[in-house]
Design a protein around this motif. Structure first.
Motif, PDB file in Angstrom:
ATOM      1  N   ASN A  20       0.729  -1.484  -0.203  1.00 43.02           N
ATOM      2  CA  ASN A  20      -0.168   0.101   0.000  1.00 43.02           C
ATOM      3  C   ASN A  20       1.128   0.945   0.509  1.00 43.02           C
ATOM      4  O   ASN A  20       0.263   2.456  -0.426  1.00 43.02           O
ATOM      5  CB  ASN A  20      -0.989   0.180   0.980  1.00 43.02           C
ATOM      6  N   PHE A  21       2.381   1.485   1.039  1.00 45.38           N
ATOM      7  CA  PHE A  21       3.132   2.124   0.723  1.00 45.38           C
ATOM      8  C   PHE A  21       3.841   2.636  -0.569  1.00 45.38           C
ATOM      9  O   PHE A  21       3.226   4.132  -0.745  1.00 45.38           O
ATOM     10  CB  PHE A  21       3.973   2.077   1.846  1.00 45.38           C
ATOM     11  N   GLU A  22       3.463   1.265  -1.260  1.00 41.19           N
ATOM     12  CA  GLU A  22       4.383   1.644  -2.601  1.00 41.19           C
ATOM     13  C   GLU A  22       3.447   2.485  -3.542  1.00 41.19           C
ATOM     14  O   GLU A  22       3.942   2.824  -4.439  1.00 41.19           O
ATOM     15  CB  GLU A  22       4.768   0.303  -3.527  1.00 41.19           C
ATOM     16  N   LYS A  23       2.039   1.667  -3.628  1.00 42.48           N
ATOM     17  CA  LYS A  23       0.843   2.158  -4.625  1.00 42.48           C
ATOM     18  C   LYS A  23       1.086   4.064  -4.447  1.00 42.48           C
ATOM     19  O   LYS A  23       0.716   4.683  -5.306  1.00 42.48           O
ATOM     20  CB  LYS A  23      -0.699   1.503  -4.494  1.00 42.48           C
ATOM     21  N   ALA A  24       1.459   3.723  -2.815  1.00 38.34           N
ATOM     22  CA  ALA A  24       0.956   5.962  -2.845  1.00 38.34           C
ATOM     23  C   ALA A  24       1.908   5.943  -3.220  1.00 38.34           C
ATOM     24  O   ALA A  24       2.504   7.763  -3.104  1.00 38.34           O
ATOM     25  CB  ALA A  24       0.646   5.813  -0.675  1.00 38.34           C
ATOM     26  N   LEU A  25       3.619   6.009  -2.726  1.00 40.68           N
ATOM     27  CA  LEU A  25       4.613   6.705  -3.025  1.00 40.68           C
ATOM     28  C   LEU A  25       4.751   7.034  -4.667  1.00 40.68           C
ATOM     29  O   LEU A  25       4.912   7.478  -5.605  1.00 40.68           O
ATOM     30  CB  LEU A  25       5.748   5.558  -2.884  1.00 40.68           C
ATOM     31  N   GLU A  26       4.251   5.215  -5.442  1.00 37.21           N
ATOM     32  CA  GLU A  26       3.770   5.474  -6.643  1.00 37.21           C
ATOM     33  C   GLU A  26       3.217   7.052  -7.409  1.00 37.21           C
ATOM     34  O   GLU A  26       3.496   7.528  -8.706  1.00 37.21           O
ATOM     35  CB  GLU A  26       3.421   4.209  -7.867  1.00 37.21           C
ATOM     36  N   GLN A  27       2.176   7.406  -6.784  1.00 35.83           N
ATOM     37  CA  GLN A  27       1.389   8.569  -7.299  1.00 35.83           C
ATOM     38  C   GLN A  27       2.027  10.015  -7.202  1.00 35.83           C
ATOM     39  O   GLN A  27       1.701  10.515  -6.976  1.00 35.83           O
ATOM     40  CB  GLN A  27       0.060   8.547  -6.488  1.00 35.83           C
ATOM     41  N   ILE A  34      12.715  11.004  -2.444  1.00 37.78           N
ATOM     42  CA  ILE A  34      12.243   9.972  -1.080  1.00 37.78           C
ATOM     43  C   ILE A  34      13.378   9.152  -0.818  1.00 37.78           C
ATOM     44  O   ILE A  34      13.300   8.650  -1.864  1.00 37.78           O
ATOM     45  CB  ILE A  34      11.391   9.553  -1.246  1.00 37.78           C
ATOM     46  N   GLU A  35      14.206   8.956   0.312  1.00 41.46           N
ATOM     47  CA  GLU A  35      14.365   7.720   0.167  1.00 41.46           C
ATOM     48  C   GLU A  35      14.181   6.931   1.561  1.00 41.46           C
ATOM     49  O   GLU A  35      13.489   7.059   2.997  1.00 41.46           O
ATOM     50  CB  GLU A  35      16.369   8.499   1.004  1.00 41.46           C
ATOM     51  N   VAL A  36      13.947   5.986   1.358  1.00 44.12           N
ATOM     52  CA  VAL A  36      13.238   3.987   1.949  1.00 44.12           C
ATOM     53  C   VAL A  36      14.521   4.345   2.971  1.00 44.12           C
ATOM     54  O   VAL A  36      15.310   3.349   2.211  1.00 44.12           O
ATOM     55  CB  VAL A  36      12.186   4.038   1.021  1.00 44.12           C
ATOM     56  N   PRO A 197      -3.392   2.998   0.774  1.00 42.25           N
ATOM     57  CA  PRO A 197      -2.781   3.836   0.175  1.00 42.25           C
ATOM     58  C   PRO A 197      -2.625   5.421   0.570  1.00 42.25           C
ATOM     59  O   PRO A 197      -2.121   6.155   0.445  1.00 42.25           O
ATOM     60  CB  PRO A 197      -2.744   3.413  -1.252  1.00 42.25           C
ATOM     61  N   GLN A 198      -4.146   5.929  -0.007  1.00 41.82           N
ATOM     62  CA  GLN A 198      -4.773   7.557   0.329  1.00 41.82           C
ATOM     63  C   GLN A 198      -4.032   8.160   2.006  1.00 41.82           C
ATOM     64  O   GLN A 198      -2.766   9.095   1.870  1.00 41.82           O
ATOM     65  CB  GLN A 198      -5.923   7.397   0.760  1.00 41.82           C
ATOM     66  N   ALA A 199      -3.779   7.702   2.715  1.00 47.10           N
ATOM     67  CA  ALA A 199      -3.370   7.318   4.244  1.00 47.10           C
ATOM     68  C   ALA A 199      -1.804   7.681   3.750  1.00 47.10           C
ATOM     69  O   ALA A 199      -1.270   8.512   4.032  1.00 47.10           O
ATOM     70  CB  ALA A 199      -3.539   6.457   5.079  1.00 47.10           C
ATOM     71  N   PHE A 200      -1.122   7.201   3.325  1.00 46.06           N
ATOM     72  CA  PHE A 200       0.403   6.826   3.567  1.00 46.06           C
ATOM     73  C   PHE A 200       0.418   8.350   2.563  1.00 46.06           C
ATOM     74  O   PHE A 200       1.374   9.231   2.497  1.00 46.06           O
ATOM     75  CB  PHE A 200       0.829   5.984   2.225  1.00 46.06           C
TER      76      PHE A 200
END
Length: 235
Positions: A20-27, A34-36, A197-200
């Motif tokens: 879900n985080f990855e889906k958010a970051l893609e948007q 961003i450094e993960v 994803p939206q929350a992230f």
């Protein structure tokens, strides 16, 4: 901007949270800034390195729940995973200590392959039913993501990687992490659990806007002239 993620590869919500985080970051439009950083966390360090019970049996014992309650819980987790695009095979999960897997991740971090390591270990545990405490399995996974097999083989007995794992765990305790996944944004905001994803995306957007004010992008007006570049070209 740095985003730190505390995670255990045996945590079903950590894999869902990752996706879900990855889906958010893609948007996110500025994702290249961003450094993960992946951080180790162990939910249960007492699990043996040789499997002696199924995940269902482990949860009945660990949580004091009935077998039917555990079955329902695992069914709900699997349905949540499906919504994130993951097909869990929890009945095949090999319940072993995640210590060696965290050594693997800590070594992968030194090679800039932490995200690849997390992804493959999650896949191995939740989808493929692999033994993540088995060195031969870990060496094969390491080879798959581009790690040197000879280097990796010495990692599991090297105190350095135990210390790095423990440092992450102690750091988590210091900032109040009681469960995973736990996402920390620029050490100002945190998201706990496998949020949608939206929350992230909302938290990434807010924290990045504040970070950018303190770290403005430098844009220079350049007048071009003859010069030499690092690739040896001079013109």
């Amino acid at each position: 901007m740095k985003i730190e993620i505390w995670s255990d590869v045996m945590c079903p919500f950590c894999y869902i949270g990752k996706r879900n985080f990855e889906k958010a970051l893609e948007q996110f439009a500025d994702k290249e800034h961003i450094e993960v950083v992946w951080k180790s966390f162990q939910l249960d360090a007492s699990i043996p390195e040789i499997a002696n019970e199924s995940q269902e049996e482990y949860l009945v014992r660990r949580k004091g729940m009935s077998q039917n309650q555990v079955k329902d819980m695992l069914k709900n987790v699997s349905q949540m995973a499906e919504q994130a695009g993951l097909h869990y095979n929890l009945d095949q999960a090999v319940m072993v200590n995640s210590r060696k897997a965290h050594h693997f991740i800590q070594f992968a971090k030194t090679k800039n392959l932490a995200n690849e390591a997390e992804e493959r270990l999650f896949q191995a545990f939740f989808i493929e039913g692999e033994n993540i405490a088995d060195i031969e399995t870990l060496l094969r996974i390491g080879k798959d993501i581009g790690l040197d097999e000879k280097e990796l083989s010495s990692v599991f007995t090297d105190r350095k990687y135990t210390d790095l794992m423990n440092k992450d765990i102690q750091e988590a305790q210091h900032i109040g992490v009681n469960g995973v996944p736990f996402f920390v944004f620029d050490r100002k905001y945190a998201v706990s659990g496998a949020q949608p994803p939206q929350a992230f995306l909302e938290t990434i957007t807010q924290s990045f806007a504040e970070w950018r004010k303190l770290n403005p992008e430098v844009k220079l007006e350049i007048k071009q002239g003859q010069s030499c570049s690092t690739d040896g070209t001079c013109d």
